[in-house]
Design a protein around this motif. Structure first.
Motif, PDB file in Angstrom:
ATOM      1  N   ALA A  63       0.833  -1.198   0.000  1.00  0.00           N
ATOM      2  CA  ALA A  63       0.000   0.000   0.000  1.00  0.00           C
ATOM      3  C   ALA A  63       0.869   1.249   0.000  1.00  0.00           C
ATOM      4  O   ALA A  63       2.039   1.213   0.399  1.00  0.00           O
ATOM      5  CB  ALA A  63      -0.924   0.000   1.218  1.00  0.00           C
ATOM      6  N   LEU A  64       0.271   2.331  -0.432  1.00  0.00           N
ATOM      7  CA  LEU A  64       0.910   3.639  -0.445  1.00  0.00           C
ATOM      8  C   LEU A  64      -0.012   4.617   0.273  1.00  0.00           C
ATOM      9  O   LEU A  64      -1.162   4.802  -0.123  1.00  0.00           O
ATOM     10  CB  LEU A  64       1.160   4.099  -1.884  1.00  0.00           C
ATOM     11  N   LYS A  65       0.500   5.198   1.340  1.00  0.00           N
ATOM     12  CA  LYS A  65      -0.255   6.182   2.117  1.00  0.00           C
ATOM     13  C   LYS A  65       0.286   7.566   1.799  1.00  0.00           C
ATOM     14  O   LYS A  65       1.496   7.795   1.847  1.00  0.00           O
ATOM     15  CB  LYS A  65      -0.105   5.903   3.610  1.00  0.00           C
ATOM     16  N   GLU A  66      -0.606   8.492   1.462  1.00  0.00           N
ATOM     17  CA  GLU A  66      -0.178   9.866   1.216  1.00  0.00           C
ATOM     18  C   GLU A  66      -0.064  10.601   2.544  1.00  0.00           C
ATOM     19  O   GLU A  66      -1.044  10.736   3.278  1.00  0.00           O
ATOM     20  CB  GLU A  66      -1.164  10.596   0.311  1.00  0.00           C
ATOM     21  N   LEU A  67       1.153  11.047   2.861  1.00  0.00           N
ATOM     22  CA  LEU A  67       1.384  11.821   4.083  1.00  0.00           C
ATOM     23  C   LEU A  67       1.112  13.295   3.837  1.00  0.00           C
ATOM     24  O   LEU A  67       0.564  13.984   4.692  1.00  0.00           O
ATOM     25  CB  LEU A  67       2.808  11.612   4.591  1.00  0.00           C
ATOM     26  N   ASP A  68       1.535  13.780   2.678  1.00  0.00           N
ATOM     27  CA  ASP A  68       1.210  15.123   2.202  1.00  0.00           C
ATOM     28  C   ASP A  68       1.431  15.129   0.696  1.00  0.00           C
ATOM     29  O   ASP A  68       1.760  14.091   0.123  1.00  0.00           O
ATOM     30  CB  ASP A  68       2.013  16.217   2.939  1.00  0.00           C
ATOM     31  N   ALA A  69       1.273  16.267   0.057  1.00  0.00           N
ATOM     32  CA  ALA A  69       1.312  16.336  -1.406  1.00  0.00           C
ATOM     33  C   ALA A  69       2.652  15.886  -2.003  1.00  0.00           C
ATOM     34  O   ALA A  69       2.709  15.518  -3.171  1.00  0.00           O
ATOM     35  CB  ALA A  69       0.991  17.745  -1.874  1.00  0.00           C
ATOM     36  N   GLY A  70       3.712  15.878  -1.200  1.00  0.00           N
ATOM     37  CA  GLY A  70       5.014  15.497  -1.732  1.00  0.00           C
ATOM     38  C   GLY A  70       5.660  14.311  -1.061  1.00  0.00           C
ATOM     39  O   GLY A  70       6.807  13.982  -1.346  1.00  0.00           O
ATOM     40  N   SER A 109       8.836   7.143   2.125  1.00  0.00           N
ATOM     41  CA  SER A 109       9.413   6.658   3.376  1.00  0.00           C
ATOM     42  C   SER A 109       8.700   5.400   3.843  1.00  0.00           C
ATOM     43  O   SER A 109       7.633   5.049   3.332  1.00  0.00           O
ATOM     44  CB  SER A 109       9.308   7.744   4.460  1.00  0.00           C
ATOM     45  N   LEU A 110       9.289   4.754   4.841  1.00  0.00           N
ATOM     46  CA  LEU A 110       8.679   3.562   5.422  1.00  0.00           C
ATOM     47  C   LEU A 110       9.225   3.341   6.814  1.00  0.00           C
ATOM     48  O   LEU A 110      10.269   3.860   7.195  1.00  0.00           O
ATOM     49  CB  LEU A 110       8.949   2.336   4.540  1.00  0.00           C
ATOM     50  N   GLU A 111       8.478   2.530   7.568  1.00  0.00           N
ATOM     51  CA  GLU A 111       8.915   2.058   8.881  1.00  0.00           C
ATOM     52  C   GLU A 111       8.872   0.546   8.815  1.00  0.00           C
ATOM     53  O   GLU A 111       7.909  -0.040   8.312  1.00  0.00           O
ATOM     54  CB  GLU A 111       7.977   2.568   9.983  1.00  0.00           C
ATOM     55  N   THR A 112       9.932  -0.094   9.305  1.00  0.00           N
ATOM     56  CA  THR A 112       9.969  -1.545   9.404  1.00  0.00           C
ATOM     57  C   THR A 112      10.631  -1.913  10.718  1.00  0.00           C
ATOM     58  O   THR A 112      11.123  -1.038  11.443  1.00  0.00           O
ATOM     59  CB  THR A 112      10.692  -2.175   8.181  1.00  0.00           C
ATOM     60  N   GLY A 113      10.654  -3.177  11.033  1.00  0.00           N
ATOM     61  CA  GLY A 113      11.219  -3.610  12.301  1.00  0.00           C
ATOM     62  C   GLY A 113      12.739  -3.654  12.297  1.00  0.00           C
ATOM     63  O   GLY A 113      13.380  -3.779  11.253  1.00  0.00           O
ATOM     64  N   SER A 114      13.299  -3.573  13.502  1.00  0.00           N
ATOM     65  CA  SER A 114      14.753  -3.635  13.658  1.00  0.00           C
ATOM     66  C   SER A 114      15.245  -5.055  13.952  1.00  0.00           C
ATOM     67  O   SER A 114      16.444  -5.302  13.915  1.00  0.00           O
ATOM     68  CB  SER A 114      15.191  -2.706  14.801  1.00  0.00           C
ATOM     69  N   MET A 115      14.336  -5.974  14.231  1.00  0.00           N
ATOM     70  CA  MET A 115      14.711  -7.332  14.594  1.00  0.00           C
ATOM     71  C   MET A 115      15.159  -8.138  13.367  1.00  0.00           C
ATOM     72  O   MET A 115      14.910  -7.754  12.236  1.00  0.00           O
ATOM     73  CB  MET A 115      13.530  -8.040  15.285  1.00  0.00           C
ATOM     74  N   ASP A 116      15.802  -9.260  13.638  1.00  0.00           N
ATOM     75  CA  ASP A 116      16.338 -10.106  12.562  1.00  0.00           C
ATOM     76  C   ASP A 116      15.267 -10.534  11.559  1.00  0.00           C
ATOM     77  O   ASP A 116      15.556 -10.673  10.372  1.00  0.00           O
ATOM     78  CB  ASP A 116      17.016 -11.353  13.136  1.00  0.00           C
ATOM     79  N   ALA A 117      14.045 -10.749  12.025  1.00  0.00           N
ATOM     80  CA  ALA A 117      12.969 -11.198  11.130  1.00  0.00           C
ATOM     81  C   ALA A 117      12.706 -10.198  10.008  1.00  0.00           C
ATOM     82  O   ALA A 117      12.186 -10.570   8.952  1.00  0.00           O
ATOM     83  CB  ALA A 117      11.682 -11.430  11.926  1.00  0.00           C
TER      84      ALA A 117
END
Length: 152
Positions: A63-70, A109-117
């Motif tokens: 998915a793609l979420k729009e945070l703002d126009a840019g 941008s994105l957020e993902t986990g820091s763990m090995d998985a």
């Protein structure tokens, strides 16, 4: 050959994959560090959701979420277990990046986990040009999160 379709999240298969995604996030991250969207969150007007199909089989989603126009955020990237290591995630990620460019975003941008998985996901994002950054949007610094971004 994979086919990417805009998805309304009503199908049994996609709901099951989102459920699997949420369970996996809960398994690998403490509750306060799970930022995955549920089906209702993915239906929000600022989110565009796609599913990836190989014939009649659901292979993945994103998915793609729009945070703002840019600025856009990648959400809910998931590959179905039967389709791991077939290039599903790379195909979906390329599609999202192309859509972000089409919309005229300057940043993705994105957020993902820091763990090995989450290491395979971080490697995939880095291969596409994403680099680690600080928290963005409403995120806060969290040892269980890795924030990544790319200028497009």
């Amino acid at each position: 050959m994979f086919d990417i379709k805009r998805d309304d999240l009503t199908g049994v298969e996609i709901r099951a994959l989102i459920g699997e995604h949420l369970r996996s996030m809960a398994l690998h991250s403490p509750p306060e560090s799970v930022h995955a969207l549920n089906v209702d969150g993915l239906k929000h007007p600022d989110v565009t959701f796609w599913s990836v199909w190989e014939g009649e089989e659901l292979a993945g989603c994103g998915a793609l979420k729009e945070l703002d126009a840019g600025h856009g955020e990648i959400k809910s990237m998931r590959t179905a277990a039967a389709h791991l290591r077939k290039g599903v995630a790379a195909k979906m990620l390329a599609h999202i990046i192309d859509e972000a460019k089409r919309r005229g975003y300057a940043r993705l941008s994105l957020e993902t986990g820091s763990m090995d998985a989450f290491e395979p996901a971080r490697r995939l994002y880095a291969r596409f040009g994403f680099r680690e950054c600080g928290p963005f949007a409403d995120y806060i610094l969290d040892p269980y999160s890795v924030f990544m971004t790319m200028e497009i």
